[in-house]
Design a protein around this motif. Sequence first.
Motif, PDB file in Angstrom:
ATOM      1  N   LYS A 271       0.567   0.351  -2.907  1.00  0.00           N
ATOM      2  CA  LYS A 271       0.798   1.115  -4.139  1.00  0.00           C
ATOM      3  C   LYS A 271      -0.555   1.547  -4.679  1.00  0.00           C
ATOM      4  O   LYS A 271      -1.462   0.730  -4.835  1.00  0.00           O
TER       5      LYS A 271
ATOM      6  N   LYS B  30       4.087  -2.583   2.043  1.00  0.00           N
ATOM      7  CA  LYS B  30       4.034  -1.315   1.302  1.00  0.00           C
ATOM      8  C   LYS B  30       2.953  -1.368   0.234  1.00  0.00           C
ATOM      9  O   LYS B  30       2.984  -2.210  -0.665  1.00  0.00           O
TER      10      LYS B  30
ATOM     11  N   THR C  73      -5.772   0.734  -3.703  1.00  0.00           N
ATOM     12  CA  THR C  73      -4.448   0.343  -3.240  1.00  0.00           C
ATOM     13  C   THR C  73      -4.236  -1.144  -3.487  1.00  0.00           C
ATOM     14  O   THR C  73      -5.099  -1.966  -3.159  1.00  0.00           O
TER      15      THR C  73
ATOM     16  N   GLU D 180       2.766  -3.228  -3.502  1.00  0.00           N
ATOM     17  CA  GLU D 180       4.053  -3.126  -4.184  1.00  0.00           C
ATOM     18  C   GLU D 180       5.016  -4.173  -3.649  1.00  0.00           C
ATOM     19  O   GLU D 180       5.826  -4.744  -4.369  1.00  0.00           O
TER      20      GLU D 180
ATOM     21  N   LYS E 224       1.463  -1.009   5.433  1.00  0.00           N
ATOM     22  CA  LYS E 224       2.172  -0.026   6.254  1.00  0.00           C
ATOM     23  C   LYS E 224       3.371  -0.559   7.021  1.00  0.00           C
ATOM     24  O   LYS E 224       4.296   0.201   7.315  1.00  0.00           O
ATOM     25  N   ASP E 225       3.376  -1.845   7.409  1.00  0.00           N
ATOM     26  CA  ASP E 225       4.347  -2.269   8.421  1.00  0.00           C
ATOM     27  C   ASP E 225       4.655  -3.767   8.272  1.00  0.00           C
ATOM     28  O   ASP E 225       3.909  -4.612   8.758  1.00  0.00           O
TER      29      ASP E 225
END
Length: 382
Positions: free
Chosen positions: A360, A358, A351, A354, A208-209
């Motif tokens: 994917k 982030k 998940t 990517e 996420k960050d």
Amino acid sequence: MKSIKQAFEVPFSFDIIFTENLFSTDNQEFKNFLENFGNRSFHKKILFLIDAGVAENHSYLQDNIRGYFQEVNNISLVDEILVMPGGELVKNDPQYLEKALLAINEHGIDRHSFVAAIGGGAFLDMVGYASCIAHRGVKHIRIPTTVLSQNDSGVGVKNGVNFLGKKNFLGTFAPPVAVFNDSNFLKSLSDRDWRSGISEAVKVALIKDLSFFEWLEDNAQAMADRNKEVMGEQIFRSAALHTNHISSGDPFELGSARPLDFGHWAAHKLEYLTNFEIRHGEAVAIGIALDSVYSKILGLITQEEADRILILLKKLGFILYHPALGENDKLNLWEGLNEFREHLGGELTITILEKLGKGKEIHEVDFEAMKQAVDELEKLNV
């Protein structure tokens, strides 16, 4: 043909309050919440259930609670404060769920009253589940006492117990009415439990960050050294990312995507394969390492990026391999993937990365490549 189409929305909101010494008479946070919540004309009760490890390490806690409620208006504290084991035992053995339900019944906890749970994530899961199925839902308050429950599980909307040898086979989506993160409870944690929850921060940062991941890299040693202020910042930022994702996405997981479970499909199976010898956070760290190396093998992230993840986890003190990963030519792990598919319902969705920061979503796993990832982790652990 006749039909009636029914549709409605139910809003949910709750506060996550960061504080210290929650039951000190100088701290009015809990008192103010209880006195101002809901219809003030109703007479309400509150039942406390406490994780036995917390009760042992904070022997003053029950007396503090009783003293605190002498100054709380319109709320009756139930005389009995129920103490039960924490950890996965409380989710595995149905006697504890039954004891919680019996206490809710015997003390007349109705749908305008409260059940407050003080403990780690597994303890909160069980008490939350008991609260949600009693009277079709009595109000529950979470008071998480571990790093993992304060930065992740305790601020979410899921409750559950284990059944048929499967993690969280029985459960509900039902938010608490409030969460109180009291930093004082973290002082008594063992080094192992202090570290364990940080894996959930690594997880959410990776998907996420990027800036939070870089912050974790910069502050890993301070957290390993038990710096209270740095750990407090980590917990706040991790909790914010988790809650923001839940509110902006699919809070009750009606679809199959569960990005917040990055690294968890293997972790859940590993916990069972080791008979819960390893903590959830420790298993998640291994799961993150495994899925990160798998992402590298697929060519989604570079070797350098994969190394950064593994170095961070090691710096925090995690061991990144367990022999159970490779047992039975890794077929036990494959079974865990299928169980995760079943738990999601329908299409497999896990998940991977990517890039750093982030996630994917993928729907198929090249298990030969996953076996290669296991072998790489084993070599790194030698």
